[in-house]
Design an enzyme around this catalytic site. Structure first.
Site, short mmCIF file in Angstrom:
data_model
loop_
_atom_site.label_atom_id
_atom_site.label_comp_id
_atom_site.label_asym_id
_atom_site.label_seq_id
_atom_site.Cartn_x
_atom_site.Cartn_y
_atom_site.Cartn_z
N LYS A 181 0.84 -1.20 0.00
CA LYS A 181 0.00 0.00 0.00
C LYS A 181 0.88 1.24 0.00
O LYS A 181 1.77 1.38 0.84
CB LYS A 181 -0.84 0.03 1.28
CG LYS A 181 -2.26 -0.47 1.11
CD LYS A 181 -2.91 -0.48 2.47
CE LYS A 181 -4.35 -0.09 2.41
NZ LYS A 181 -4.97 -0.19 3.74
O1 G3P Z 1 -9.50 0.57 4.72
C1 G3P Z 1 -9.26 1.83 5.29
C2 G3P Z 1 -9.84 1.89 6.65
O2 G3P Z 1 -9.08 1.14 7.55
C3 G3P Z 1 -10.07 3.27 7.13
O3 G3P Z 1 -11.23 3.23 7.81
O4 G3P Z 1 -12.98 4.00 9.29
O5 G3P Z 1 -10.62 4.82 9.63
O6 G3P Z 1 -11.98 5.62 7.70
P1 G3P Z 1 -11.71 4.49 8.66
#
Ligand code: G3P
Length: 216
Positions: free
Chosen positions: A84
């Site tokens: 990534k």
């Molecule tokens: O896949 C990306 C994820 O881990 C981010 O999620 O909920 O922190 O926006 P969030």
């Protein structure tokens, strides 16, 4: 649409693996930080021993040369590792250089169709729009997923749209309807997707009737 699990928890990966619906795993530094000092390399290798599919591990370098070196290191951990890299000027250069040498890249922190297009043109294998975080700032995250899919299809770009930052079951349905190739979901979403109150009521009714019918 395939489902990936968005976690660095080996317990969550094992628990989800038994259903046979998870094709890959995505991790990031924030998810790793919740695991209390575990080695990133060892955790990725553990995950790869449970799920036979792409396992994303994220770079933290900020310069293209350093990103390329870090990406090579992460990719050496296991053949299924996908590296990534966040999109920015240094990241895009690294995405191009890594992709050219056969390292599969998941471009992360995508918040616009232009970013997705650039990542795909640079050779990324996966492009990850962050749906929930766009919703958080009053934009329509899923509309961006739909537009990315449409652009990639129009121009025959092979990059896969990986809907990320999904927060609730409706996000998963919407990602599927938007044509996302993959949705990566937090482990909490899996039981939520399985559940429906009418299923529970229906099971109870069948059990009651099975007793009446004398087959239970
Ligand atoms: O896949 C990306 C994820 O881990 C981010 O999620 O909920 O922190 O926006 P969030």
């Amino acid at each position: 649409m395939q489902l990936f699990l968005d976690t660095a928890s080996i317990a969550d990966v094992r628990a989800a693996a038994r259903y046979g619906v998870i094709s890959g795993v995505t991790t990031n530094p924030s998810l790793l930080a919740k695991e209390g000092g575990v080695s990133y390399r060892e955790r990725v290798q553990e995950i790869a021993s449970v799920i036979d599919g792409p396992i994303s591990a994220e770079c933290v370098s900020r310069k293209a040369d350093d990103l390329v070196l870090e990406a090579r290191e992460l990719a050496s951990w296991h053949p299924n590792v996908v590296v990534k890299i966040p999109i920015d000027e240094e990241g895009l250069e690294a995405i191009h250089r890594c992709s050219s040498e056969g390292i599969r890249i998941n471009t992360t922190l995508i918040f616009s169709v232009n970013q997705a297009l650039l990542a795909a043109l640079a050779g990324a294998t996966f492009v990850s729009p962050f749906v929930g975080r766009l919703d958080d700032v009053g934009e329509d995250g899923m509309e961006m997923v739909r537009q990315c899919v449409a652009v990639f299809e129009s121009y025959g770009l092979s990059a896969r749209v990986l809907a990320a930052s999904l927060r609730h079951p409706l996000h998963v349905t919407a990602a599927a309807l938007a044509g996302a190739h993959i949705a990566t979901i937090p482990p909490t979403l899996l039981p939520q997707m399985m559940k429906h109150p009418l299923t529970d009521v229906g099971i109870q009714r069948f059990l009651d009737d099975a007793r009446k019918a004398g087959i239970l």
